[in-house]
Write an enzyme that holds these catalytic residues in place. Sequence first.
Site, PDB file in Angstrom:
ATOM      1  N   LYS A  70      -0.877  -4.734 -10.591  1.00  0.00           N
ATOM      2  CA  LYS A  70      -1.891  -4.135 -11.471  1.00  0.00           C
ATOM      3  C   LYS A  70      -1.335  -3.053 -12.409  1.00  0.00           C
ATOM      4  O   LYS A  70      -1.832  -2.880 -13.515  1.00  0.00           O
ATOM      5  CB  LYS A  70      -3.026  -3.534 -10.637  1.00  0.00           C
ATOM      6  CG  LYS A  70      -3.993  -4.567 -10.067  1.00  0.00           C
ATOM      7  CD  LYS A  70      -5.179  -3.866  -9.416  1.00  0.00           C
ATOM      8  CE  LYS A  70      -6.162  -4.863  -8.857  1.00  0.00           C
ATOM      9  NZ  LYS A  70      -7.394  -4.237  -8.374  1.00  0.00           N
ATOM     10  N   ASP A 107     -12.612  -3.398 -12.525  1.00  0.00           N
ATOM     11  CA  ASP A 107     -12.896  -2.763 -11.224  1.00  0.00           C
ATOM     12  C   ASP A 107     -13.825  -1.559 -11.410  1.00  0.00           C
ATOM     13  O   ASP A 107     -14.683  -1.283 -10.573  1.00  0.00           O
ATOM     14  CB  ASP A 107     -11.600  -2.285 -10.558  1.00  0.00           C
ATOM     15  CG  ASP A 107     -10.796  -3.436  -9.970  1.00  0.00           C
ATOM     16  OD1 ASP A 107     -11.399  -4.453  -9.581  1.00  0.00           O
ATOM     17  OD2 ASP A 107      -9.558  -3.312  -9.899  1.00  0.00           O
ATOM     18  N   GLY A 132     -10.830   8.610  -1.018  1.00  0.00           N
ATOM     19  CA  GLY A 132      -9.585   7.886  -1.248  1.00  0.00           C
ATOM     20  C   GLY A 132      -8.948   8.353  -2.552  1.00  0.00           C
ATOM     21  O   GLY A 132      -9.623   8.981  -3.392  1.00  0.00           O
ATOM     22  N   GLY A 135      -5.406   3.069  -5.623  1.00  0.00           N
ATOM     23  CA  GLY A 135      -5.736   2.377  -6.871  1.00  0.00           C
ATOM     24  C   GLY A 135      -7.228   2.252  -7.138  1.00  0.00           C
ATOM     25  O   GLY A 135      -7.695   2.542  -8.252  1.00  0.00           O
ATOM     26  N   ALA A 136      -7.988   1.834  -6.109  1.00  0.00           N
ATOM     27  CA  ALA A 136      -9.432   1.650  -6.305  1.00  0.00           C
ATOM     28  C   ALA A 136     -10.110   2.990  -6.546  1.00  0.00           C
ATOM     29  O   ALA A 136     -11.021   3.102  -7.384  1.00  0.00           O
ATOM     30  CB  ALA A 136     -10.032   0.954  -5.079  1.00  0.00           C
ATOM     31  N   TYR A 227     -14.382  -5.327   2.183  1.00  0.00           N
ATOM     32  CA  TYR A 227     -15.284  -6.482   2.301  1.00  0.00           C
ATOM     33  C   TYR A 227     -14.910  -7.416   3.445  1.00  0.00           C
ATOM     34  O   TYR A 227     -15.579  -8.420   3.673  1.00  0.00           O
ATOM     35  CB  TYR A 227     -15.378  -7.259   0.983  1.00  0.00           C
ATOM     36  CG  TYR A 227     -14.050  -7.674   0.402  1.00  0.00           C
ATOM     37  CD1 TYR A 227     -13.396  -8.812   0.836  1.00  0.00           C
ATOM     38  CD2 TYR A 227     -13.452  -6.901  -0.585  1.00  0.00           C
ATOM     39  CE1 TYR A 227     -12.178  -9.177   0.305  1.00  0.00           C
ATOM     40  CE2 TYR A 227     -12.233  -7.255  -1.131  1.00  0.00           C
ATOM     41  CZ  TYR A 227     -11.608  -8.387  -0.680  1.00  0.00           C
ATOM     42  OH  TYR A 227     -10.389  -8.742  -1.203  1.00  0.00           O
ATOM     43  N   GLY A 248     -18.891  -4.298   0.066  1.00  0.00           N
ATOM     44  CA  GLY A 248     -17.669  -4.592  -0.691  1.00  0.00           C
ATOM     45  C   GLY A 248     -17.707  -5.913  -1.435  1.00  0.00           C
ATOM     46  O   GLY A 248     -17.047  -6.068  -2.474  1.00  0.00           O
TER      47      GLY A 248
HETATM   48  P1  NAP Z   1      -4.366   1.853  -1.795  1.00  0.00           P
HETATM   49  O1  NAP Z   1      -3.960   2.127  -3.193  1.00  0.00           O
HETATM   50  O2  NAP Z   1      -3.331   1.455  -0.802  1.00  0.00           O
HETATM   51  O3  NAP Z   1      -5.092   3.192  -1.227  1.00  0.00           O
HETATM   52  C1  NAP Z   1      -5.476   3.298   0.119  1.00  0.00           C
HETATM   53  C2  NAP Z   1      -6.318   4.557   0.330  1.00  0.00           C
HETATM   54  O4  NAP Z   1      -6.781   4.544   1.685  1.00  0.00           O
HETATM   55  C3  NAP Z   1      -5.537   5.863   0.158  1.00  0.00           C
HETATM   56  O5  NAP Z   1      -6.397   6.848  -0.366  1.00  0.00           O
HETATM   57  C4  NAP Z   1      -5.141   6.189   1.608  1.00  0.00           C
HETATM   58  O6  NAP Z   1      -4.927   7.549   1.837  1.00  0.00           O
HETATM   59  C5  NAP Z   1      -6.383   5.745   2.331  1.00  0.00           C
HETATM   60  N1  NAP Z   1      -6.118   5.499   3.738  1.00  0.00           N
HETATM   61  C6  NAP Z   1      -5.439   4.449   4.275  1.00  0.00           C
HETATM   62  N2  NAP Z   1      -5.392   4.565   5.613  1.00  0.00           N
HETATM   63  C7  NAP Z   1      -6.051   5.717   5.934  1.00  0.00           C
HETATM   64  C8  NAP Z   1      -6.330   6.399   7.162  1.00  0.00           C
HETATM   65  N3  NAP Z   1      -5.911   5.903   8.340  1.00  0.00           N
HETATM   66  N4  NAP Z   1      -7.029   7.552   7.108  1.00  0.00           N
HETATM   67  C9  NAP Z   1      -7.455   8.045   5.922  1.00  0.00           C
HETATM   68  N5  NAP Z   1      -7.214   7.466   4.734  1.00  0.00           N
HETATM   69  C10 NAP Z   1      -6.520   6.313   4.733  1.00  0.00           C
HETATM   70  O7  NAP Z   1      -5.487   0.731  -1.712  1.00  0.00           O
HETATM   71  P2  NAP Z   1      -6.557   0.302  -2.828  1.00  0.00           P
HETATM   72  O8  NAP Z   1      -6.012  -0.802  -3.654  1.00  0.00           O
HETATM   73  O9  NAP Z   1      -7.050   1.516  -3.517  1.00  0.00           O
HETATM   74  O10 NAP Z   1      -7.698  -0.356  -1.904  1.00  0.00           O
HETATM   75  C11 NAP Z   1      -8.441   0.435  -0.988  1.00  0.00           C
HETATM   76  C12 NAP Z   1      -9.450  -0.457  -0.272  1.00  0.00           C
HETATM   77  O11 NAP Z   1     -10.389  -0.939  -1.232  1.00  0.00           O
HETATM   78  C13 NAP Z   1      -8.833  -1.704   0.371  1.00  0.00           C
HETATM   79  O12 NAP Z   1      -9.532  -1.958   1.575  1.00  0.00           O
HETATM   80  C14 NAP Z   1      -9.112  -2.808  -0.634  1.00  0.00           C
HETATM   81  O13 NAP Z   1      -9.204  -4.090  -0.032  1.00  0.00           O
HETATM   82  C15 NAP Z   1     -10.470  -2.358  -1.150  1.00  0.00           C
HETATM   83  N6  NAP Z   1     -10.778  -2.842  -2.498  1.00  0.00           N
HETATM   84  C16 NAP Z   1     -11.921  -3.545  -2.648  1.00  0.00           C
HETATM   85  C17 NAP Z   1     -12.286  -4.003  -3.908  1.00  0.00           C
HETATM   86  C18 NAP Z   1     -13.560  -4.774  -4.059  1.00  0.00           C
HETATM   87  O14 NAP Z   1     -13.768  -5.363  -5.120  1.00  0.00           O
HETATM   88  N7  NAP Z   1     -14.446  -4.764  -3.069  1.00  0.00           N
HETATM   89  C19 NAP Z   1     -11.479  -3.734  -5.012  1.00  0.00           C
HETATM   90  C20 NAP Z   1     -10.305  -2.990  -4.831  1.00  0.00           C
HETATM   91  C21 NAP Z   1      -9.967  -2.545  -3.555  1.00  0.00           C
HETATM   92  P3  NAP Z   1      -3.457   8.227   1.635  1.00  0.00           P
HETATM   93  O15 NAP Z   1      -3.308   8.414   0.156  1.00  0.00           O
HETATM   94  O16 NAP Z   1      -3.563   9.497   2.383  1.00  0.00           O
HETATM   95  O17 NAP Z   1      -2.460   7.258   2.202  1.00  0.00           O
END
Ligand code: NAP
Length: 281
Positions: A70, A107, A132, A135-136, A227, A248
């Site tokens: 991305k 998004d 969070g 990326g999202a 989701y 989600g």
């Molecule tokens: P990402 O960039 O890897 O970010 C992950 C986030 O989760 C970070 O803020 C991280 O905190 C936090 N995190 C992970 N494990 C944790 C824990 N044990 N305790 C507290 N915080 C924790 O991922 P992303 O791409 O943003 O995606 C995040 C979620 O959104 C995923 O589940 C993804 O599948 C979902 N998503 C859904 C959609 C949709 O359309 N429904 C779209 C995009 C993403 P740190 O910075 O402290 O590591």
Amino acid sequence: MINGETRLLGVMGWPVSHSRSPVMHAAAIQSAGLNYAYVPVSVHPDRVAEAVNGLRALGFRGCNVTIPHKTAIIPFMDELTPTAKGAGAVNTIVIEDDGRMVGDNTDVAGAYDAILAEKGANVEGGHVIVVGAGGAARACAWGGGDRGAARVTIVNRTVEKAVALAEEFGPVFPGTAYEAARTTTPELLANATVVLQMTSLGMKPGDSLPFDPQHLSPSAVVLEAVYAPLETELLAECRHRRISTVDGLSMLVAQGALSLEKWTGVEVDRLAMRTALLTGD
Ligand code: NAP
């Protein structure tokens, strides 16, 4: 039915086999009677430049972009929309007839459209909490300012990442007070118009709650990004407390529908997309 006139669409990722996008896009394409085919495109991170040229050469109309491309895709775009620039990520490439590639991001609108369409939640003048800082979350934090929220609080375990986002977006949206926090406090939650849960917490059994919804006001709306599973512990807890929630899948469907509408110019059937995701065909 694929024929000589069929236009190509796809989703580029690595790996891409887990992607649910082909199933939901196929359902929408079929429901609208569009002559498009949407395929998974597996692209190794070292071959992004070649893949982008390949899409252009093969006459694709557009392509979604997913993990891990991305951000890496950005230098290969001829133009970025303001949303893609702000979100710092491209999830949708629109390929014009002359081969020009426009990097966009659905998004952001996917998240805010889902809460508006399902719960009537308008964040203009309100308080958005983004949980969070990945990326999202970044996309949602930018979207809060873009939609005229009065206050955006970014909450992240690694608080430095939340601080960096607040410092980046604060000057971009002078009408929005951006702030960062390590945890959600009762005061923060009591004031929230919406809480956008953008961490990966909730995907695994035994994950702790990303925040405790007990202090939310009864009018607050919670958007869950996770989701799979569809019913996370956070959603179950909110439902138990009669707090409005959007799941989600709604966010996933909304971003996909917006991409397809950009490529085809046709309004697509979100219910058909959701049903396909739930039934797998
Ligand atoms: P990402 O960039 O890897 O970010 C992950 C986030 O989760 C970070 O803020 C991280 O905190 C936090 N995190 C992970 N494990 C944790 C824990 N044990 N305790 C507290 N915080 C924790 O991922 P992303 O791409 O943003 O995606 C995040 C979620 O959104 C995923 O589940 C993804 O599948 C979902 N998503 C859904 C959609 C949709 O359309 N429904 C779209 C995009 C993403 P740190 O910075 O402290 O590591």
